[in-house]
Design a protein around this motif. Sequence first.
Motif, PDB file in Angstrom:
ATOM      1  N   GLU A  82       1.131  13.458  47.044  1.00 27.65           N
ATOM      2  CA  GLU A  82       1.630  13.623  48.413  1.00 27.65           C
ATOM      3  C   GLU A  82       3.143  13.409  48.483  1.00 27.65           C
ATOM      4  O   GLU A  82       3.847  14.132  49.177  1.00 27.65           O
ATOM      5  CB  GLU A  82       0.913  12.665  49.368  1.00 27.65           C
ATOM      6  N   VAL A  83       3.641  12.417  47.755  1.00 30.06           N
ATOM      7  CA  VAL A  83       5.083  12.167  47.727  1.00 30.06           C
ATOM      8  C   VAL A  83       5.802  13.387  47.157  1.00 30.06           C
ATOM      9  O   VAL A  83       6.807  13.843  47.709  1.00 30.06           O
ATOM     10  CB  VAL A  83       5.422  10.901  46.906  1.00 30.06           C
ATOM     11  N   LEU A  84       5.276  13.928  46.066  1.00 30.57           N
ATOM     12  CA  LEU A  84       5.882  15.115  45.465  1.00 30.57           C
ATOM     13  C   LEU A  84       5.871  16.294  46.441  1.00 30.57           C
ATOM     14  O   LEU A  84       6.859  17.024  46.559  1.00 30.57           O
ATOM     15  CB  LEU A  84       5.156  15.492  44.175  1.00 30.57           C
ATOM     16  N   LYS A  85       4.769  16.458  47.133  1.00 29.09           N
ATOM     17  CA  LYS A  85       4.653  17.566  48.083  1.00 29.09           C
ATOM     18  C   LYS A  85       5.618  17.390  49.246  1.00 29.09           C
ATOM     19  O   LYS A  85       6.306  18.339  49.640  1.00 29.09           O
ATOM     20  CB  LYS A  85       3.211  17.641  48.603  1.00 29.09           C
ATOM     21  N   ASP A  86       5.721  16.188  49.760  1.00 27.80           N
ATOM     22  CA  ASP A  86       6.534  15.936  50.949  1.00 27.80           C
ATOM     23  C   ASP A  86       8.026  15.793  50.653  1.00 27.80           C
ATOM     24  O   ASP A  86       8.843  15.891  51.558  1.00 27.80           O
ATOM     25  CB  ASP A  86       6.050  14.676  51.667  1.00 27.80           C
ATOM     26  N   HIS A  87       8.378  15.517  49.405  1.00 29.05           N
ATOM     27  CA  HIS A  87       9.780  15.270  49.045  1.00 29.05           C
ATOM     28  C   HIS A  87      10.188  16.091  47.824  1.00 29.05           C
ATOM     29  O   HIS A  87      10.957  15.623  46.981  1.00 29.05           O
ATOM     30  CB  HIS A  87       9.999  13.780  48.768  1.00 29.05           C
ATOM     31  N   ALA A  88       9.719  17.321  47.742  1.00 27.18           N
ATOM     32  CA  ALA A  88       9.949  18.155  46.565  1.00 27.18           C
ATOM     33  C   ALA A  88      11.430  18.319  46.242  1.00 27.18           C
ATOM     34  O   ALA A  88      11.817  18.270  45.072  1.00 27.18           O
ATOM     35  CB  ALA A  88       9.296  19.519  46.757  1.00 27.18           C
ATOM     36  N   GLU A  89      12.270  18.499  47.232  1.00 28.52           N
ATOM     37  CA  GLU A  89      13.694  18.701  46.962  1.00 28.52           C
ATOM     38  C   GLU A  89      14.337  17.458  46.361  1.00 28.52           C
ATOM     39  O   GLU A  89      15.195  17.558  45.486  1.00 28.52           O
ATOM     40  CB  GLU A  89      14.428  19.126  48.217  1.00 28.52           C
ATOM     41  N   GLN A  90      13.940  16.293  46.817  1.00 30.82           N
ATOM     42  CA  GLN A  90      14.536  15.056  46.314  1.00 30.82           C
ATOM     43  C   GLN A  90      14.117  14.755  44.878  1.00 30.82           C
ATOM     44  O   GLN A  90      14.841  14.082  44.153  1.00 30.82           O
ATOM     45  CB  GLN A  90      14.198  13.876  47.218  1.00 30.82           C
ATOM     46  N   ILE A  91      12.977  15.246  44.458  1.00 36.13           N
ATOM     47  CA  ILE A  91      12.511  15.010  43.094  1.00 36.13           C
ATOM     48  C   ILE A  91      13.504  15.596  42.096  1.00 36.13           C
ATOM     49  O   ILE A  91      13.700  15.071  41.013  1.00 36.13           O
ATOM     50  CB  ILE A  91      11.106  15.628  42.884  1.00 36.13           C
TER      51      ILE A  91
END
Length: 70
Positions: free
Chosen positions: A19-28
Amino acid sequence: MKREDLTKLRLELAKFVGEVLKDHAEQIWSDELWQIEATDESGLILFVMHVSASDAPATRRLVPATPAGV
């Protein structure tokens, strides 16, 4: 803690990271290491998941760098 509970916690941690990856893909893509910890009630760390992303050498000159804070 029971083995079944630990297994359940590991699965929940993986789902949370998804969920974190999905919601914050650009920041990854900021070339940083992300660390997510799962603890028990007393704060003892039970599991740690590391997530990192970086451009491969073949694409570094082709992909614009992600601005800090994005």
